[in-house]
Scaffold this active site. Structure first.
Site, short mmCIF file in Angstrom:
data_model
loop_
_atom_site.label_atom_id
_atom_site.label_comp_id
_atom_site.label_asym_id
_atom_site.label_seq_id
_atom_site.Cartn_x
_atom_site.Cartn_y
_atom_site.Cartn_z
N GLY A 124 0.85 -1.30 0.04
CA GLY A 124 -0.10 -0.08 -0.04
C GLY A 124 0.87 1.31 0.02
O GLY A 124 1.46 1.68 1.00
N LEU A 125 0.88 1.99 -1.19
CA LEU A 125 1.49 3.22 -1.42
C LEU A 125 0.23 4.31 -1.50
O LEU A 125 0.39 5.32 -1.12
CB LEU A 125 2.53 3.31 -2.24
N GLU A 127 -2.84 6.36 -2.42
CA GLU A 127 -4.25 7.05 -1.28
C GLU A 127 -5.04 7.62 -2.56
O GLU A 127 -4.62 8.00 -3.71
CB GLU A 127 -3.46 7.72 -0.43
N ASN A 129 -6.02 10.75 -2.73
CA ASN A 129 -5.64 12.00 -3.21
C ASN A 129 -4.27 12.08 -3.79
O ASN A 129 -3.68 13.17 -3.98
CB ASN A 129 -6.00 13.04 -1.95
N ILE A 337 -8.69 -6.04 -36.35
CA ILE A 337 -8.58 -7.36 -37.05
C ILE A 337 -9.77 -8.20 -36.94
O ILE A 337 -9.98 -8.67 -38.08
CB ILE A 337 -7.16 -7.87 -36.75
N GLU A 363 1.56 1.23 -11.01
CA GLU A 363 3.09 1.20 -10.70
C GLU A 363 3.64 2.60 -11.61
O GLU A 363 4.78 2.40 -12.10
CB GLU A 363 3.67 0.12 -11.09
C1 LIG Z 1 -5.78 -2.16 -11.03
C2 LIG Z 1 -5.03 -1.15 -10.05
C3 LIG Z 1 -4.06 -1.81 -9.23
C4 LIG Z 1 -3.35 -1.07 -8.28
N1 LIG Z 1 -2.53 -1.59 -7.53
C5 LIG Z 1 -1.74 -0.79 -6.60
C6 LIG Z 1 -1.25 -1.40 -5.27
O1 LIG Z 1 -1.21 -2.77 -5.25
N2 LIG Z 1 -0.59 -0.66 -4.59
C7 LIG Z 1 -0.59 0.70 -4.75
O2 LIG Z 1 0.08 1.32 -3.89
N3 LIG Z 1 -1.11 1.20 -5.75
C8 LIG Z 1 -1.80 0.49 -6.70
N4 LIG Z 1 -2.46 1.03 -7.69
C9 LIG Z 1 -2.59 2.61 -7.82
C10 LIG Z 1 -1.83 2.93 -9.14
O3 LIG Z 1 -0.58 3.01 -8.74
C11 LIG Z 1 -2.05 4.47 -9.14
O4 LIG Z 1 -3.50 4.63 -9.96
C12 LIG Z 1 -1.09 5.54 -10.02
O5 LIG Z 1 -0.06 5.68 -9.76
C13 LIG Z 1 -1.81 6.54 -10.97
O6 LIG Z 1 -2.22 7.41 -9.77
P1 LIG Z 1 -3.73 7.85 -9.62
O7 LIG Z 1 -4.76 7.20 -10.12
O8 LIG Z 1 -4.01 8.70 -8.31
O9 LIG Z 1 -3.62 8.97 -10.89
P2 LIG Z 1 -3.20 10.62 -10.65
O10 LIG Z 1 -1.68 10.70 -10.08
O11 LIG Z 1 -4.33 11.35 -10.18
O12 LIG Z 1 -3.06 10.95 -12.34
C14 LIG Z 1 -4.21 11.30 -13.15
C15 LIG Z 1 -3.52 11.83 -14.46
O13 LIG Z 1 -2.50 12.72 -14.13
C16 LIG Z 1 -0.98 12.53 -14.82
N5 LIG Z 1 -0.19 13.16 -14.00
C17 LIG Z 1 -0.06 13.33 -12.58
N6 LIG Z 1 1.03 13.93 -12.03
C18 LIG Z 1 1.51 14.25 -13.08
C19 LIG Z 1 2.95 15.11 -13.52
N7 LIG Z 1 3.72 15.58 -12.68
N8 LIG Z 1 3.09 15.02 -14.98
C20 LIG Z 1 2.46 14.73 -15.84
N9 LIG Z 1 1.06 14.10 -15.79
C21 LIG Z 1 0.83 13.83 -14.50
C22 LIG Z 1 -1.07 11.07 -14.73
O14 LIG Z 1 -0.01 10.59 -15.58
C23 LIG Z 1 -2.52 10.74 -15.14
O15 LIG Z 1 -2.58 10.47 -16.49
C24 LIG Z 1 -3.39 0.42 -8.52
C25 LIG Z 1 -3.78 1.03 -9.53
C26 LIG Z 1 -4.95 0.15 -10.37
C27 LIG Z 1 -5.72 0.80 -11.40
#
Ligand SMILES: Cc1cc2nc3c(=O)[nH]c(=O)nc-3n(C[C@H](O)[C@H](O)[C@H](O)COP(=O)(O)OP(=O)(O)OC[C@H]3O[C@@H](n4cnc5c(N)ncnc54)[C@H](O)[C@@H]3O)c2cc1C
Length: 379
Positions: A124-125, A127, A129, A337, A363
């Site tokens: 868990g990393l 959150e 927000n 296709i 990730e």
């Molecule tokens: C199926 C699934 C499994 C997962 N499993 C895990 C897990 O086991 N453990 C865990 O900790 N997390 C997990 N995650 C979380 C995942 O790592 C995050 O969803 C991911 O890091 C993106 O964060 P966010 O969804 O909050 O998007 P946001 O950070 O809100 O990003 C939204 C958009 O803004 C863009 N963006 C954000 N910051 C910038 C920037 N500085 N410059 C340019 N573009 C930017 C992003 O690229 C994206 O397009 C999982 C997610 C999913 C969907």
């Protein structure tokens, strides 16, 4: 560099292929439809050593290298990306974090159970927000005598409800300061730790994604991994390895979609000839094959560096970025296709199409991979 597949890697790949075809393939649409997380499959994979691929034999693991690990994830993802995602998260994140940063006692306590899948692991990393901006997390661990009290919620966690043990990164310092996070190992059943809402997802539906909720959850200091304040740096190191497995996941999905497309293009006739004879289709197949080969080489290069103990931050981000993007492209072309049939659940490509998208998000999104790559280039 010689990346030709060696005998061991091929043997391991064959075992994963056989398992996926026999035990996963018959159920994929049922699990997908109901969003069932098939825990029993992971227990069986544990018996084959595939839930502790990189864990040394002394801790009950298979003691294999990143090449075999990548081959396993690819073979499973060729059949079902969601099982591949869960295997990758379990191996790279929870198990990988304890393997890399746990002390001897923690390794002895958790690795044998994780490696055999007696325990399913979560990490868990993220959150609600703080996704890309993970360092700004709000879940806190506050020292109370010899214990820590954890409060907050982790979101989007693979196995957030079903995991027996979780590595959780919490804020232990002031917001927006350096070295303000610390990693802890928390077992299911600890008072104040529960699974929350399970996400209803576009793809990867057999891989459980859920909240982990901490409400005055008291854990001993012995659950801490490494120094107070080292959690974020640890997490970034863990992701360097994890991204290789997500690259392999994307590549496996691309290969599955490509192989189905080649077969279909030869079988499907229009205008009295196989559609493969139309350049518009055969060129798509040629692009797919080229992109798959390039992703393969990037992943092999990252595996090779990782095995040699070199810094792999840039190479794993490059492999993950490229492989994820081509997974989406190949799966999209595969649906094209297949035409109308590709848009139905009677053929496998619509699921590859839905599953592939996760690879550009989990990730670290593709945008974040580009930030990591650029930062490394410009150092
Ligand atoms: C199926 C699934 C499994 C997962 N499993 C895990 C897990 O086991 N453990 C865990 O900790 N997390 C997990 N995650 C979380 C995942 O790592 C995050 O969803 C991911 O890091 C993106 O964060 P966010 O969804 O909050 O998007 P946001 O950070 O809100 O990003 C939204 C958009 O803004 C863009 N963006 C954000 N910051 C910038 C920037 N500085 N410059 C340019 N573009 C930017 C992003 O690229 C994206 O397009 C999982 C997610 C999913 C969907």
């Amino acid at each position: 560099m010689d990346f030709s597949t060696n005998e061991l890697t091929e043997q391991v790949a064959q075992t994963a292929r056989d398992f996926a075809l026999q035990y996963i393939k018959p159920h994929i649409m049922e699990w997908d439809e109901t969003q069932e997380f098939p825990v029993e499959i992971f227990k069986e994979l544990g018996k084959l050593g595939m839930m502790g691929v990189l864990v040394p034999e002394e801790y009950g693991g298979a003691g294999l290298s990143y090449f075999e690990y990548s081959a396993i994830i690819q073979e499973i993802a060729k059949v079902d990306g969601s099982i591949g995602l869960s295997v990758a998260a379990h191996n790279s994140l929870c198990t990988g974090h304890i393997l890399t940063f746990g002390n001897e006692e923690q390794k002895k306590e958790f690795l044998p159970k994780l490696a055999t899948a007696e325990f399913i692991g979560a990490w868990g990393l993220t959150e609600a927000n703080t996704g890309s901006d993970a360092g700004n997390m709000q879940c806190t661990a506050i020292k109370d005598g010899d214990d820590w009290i954890i409060n907050g919620t982790k979101n989007w966690i693979t196995h957030g409800k079903s995991a027996d043990v979780a590595v959780v990164i919490c804020r232990t310092g002031e917001p927006r300061t350096r070295d303000n996070c610390t990693a802890f190992i928390i077992s299911r059943g600890t008072k104040g730790f529960s699974g929350g809402k399970k996400e209803n997802k576009l793809g990867m539906r057999a891989s459980e994604t859920a909240e982990m909720v901490f409400d005055n959850c008291r854990i001993p200091d012995s659950a801490r991994m490494g120094n107070v304040g080292s959690g974020f740096k640890q997490a970034m190191k863990v992701l360097d390895g994890g991204r290789i497995s997500i690259a392999a996941l994307g590549l496996g999905i691309a290969k599955g979609a490509y192989e189905a497309s080649v077969l279909y293009a030869k079988e499907r006739h229009q205008f009295d000839q196989p559609i493969a004879s139309f350049q518009g289709i055969s060129f798509k197949l040629a692009d797919m094959a080229t992109e798959i080969k390039a992703a393969e080489l990037l992943i092999d290069q990252a595996c090779d560096l990782k095995i040699r103990g070199e810094n792999v931050t840039k190479e794993s981000a490059i492999a993950k970025y490229y492989s994820s993007e081509i997974a989406v492209k190949v799966a999209t072309d595969a649906v094209q296709i297949f035409g109308g049939y590709g848009y139905t659940k009677d053929f496998p490509v619509e699921k590859f199409y839905r599953d592939s998208k996760l690879c550009t998000i989990g990730e670290g999104t593709s945008e974040i991979q580009k930030i990591v790559i650029a930062r490394e280039l410009l150092k």
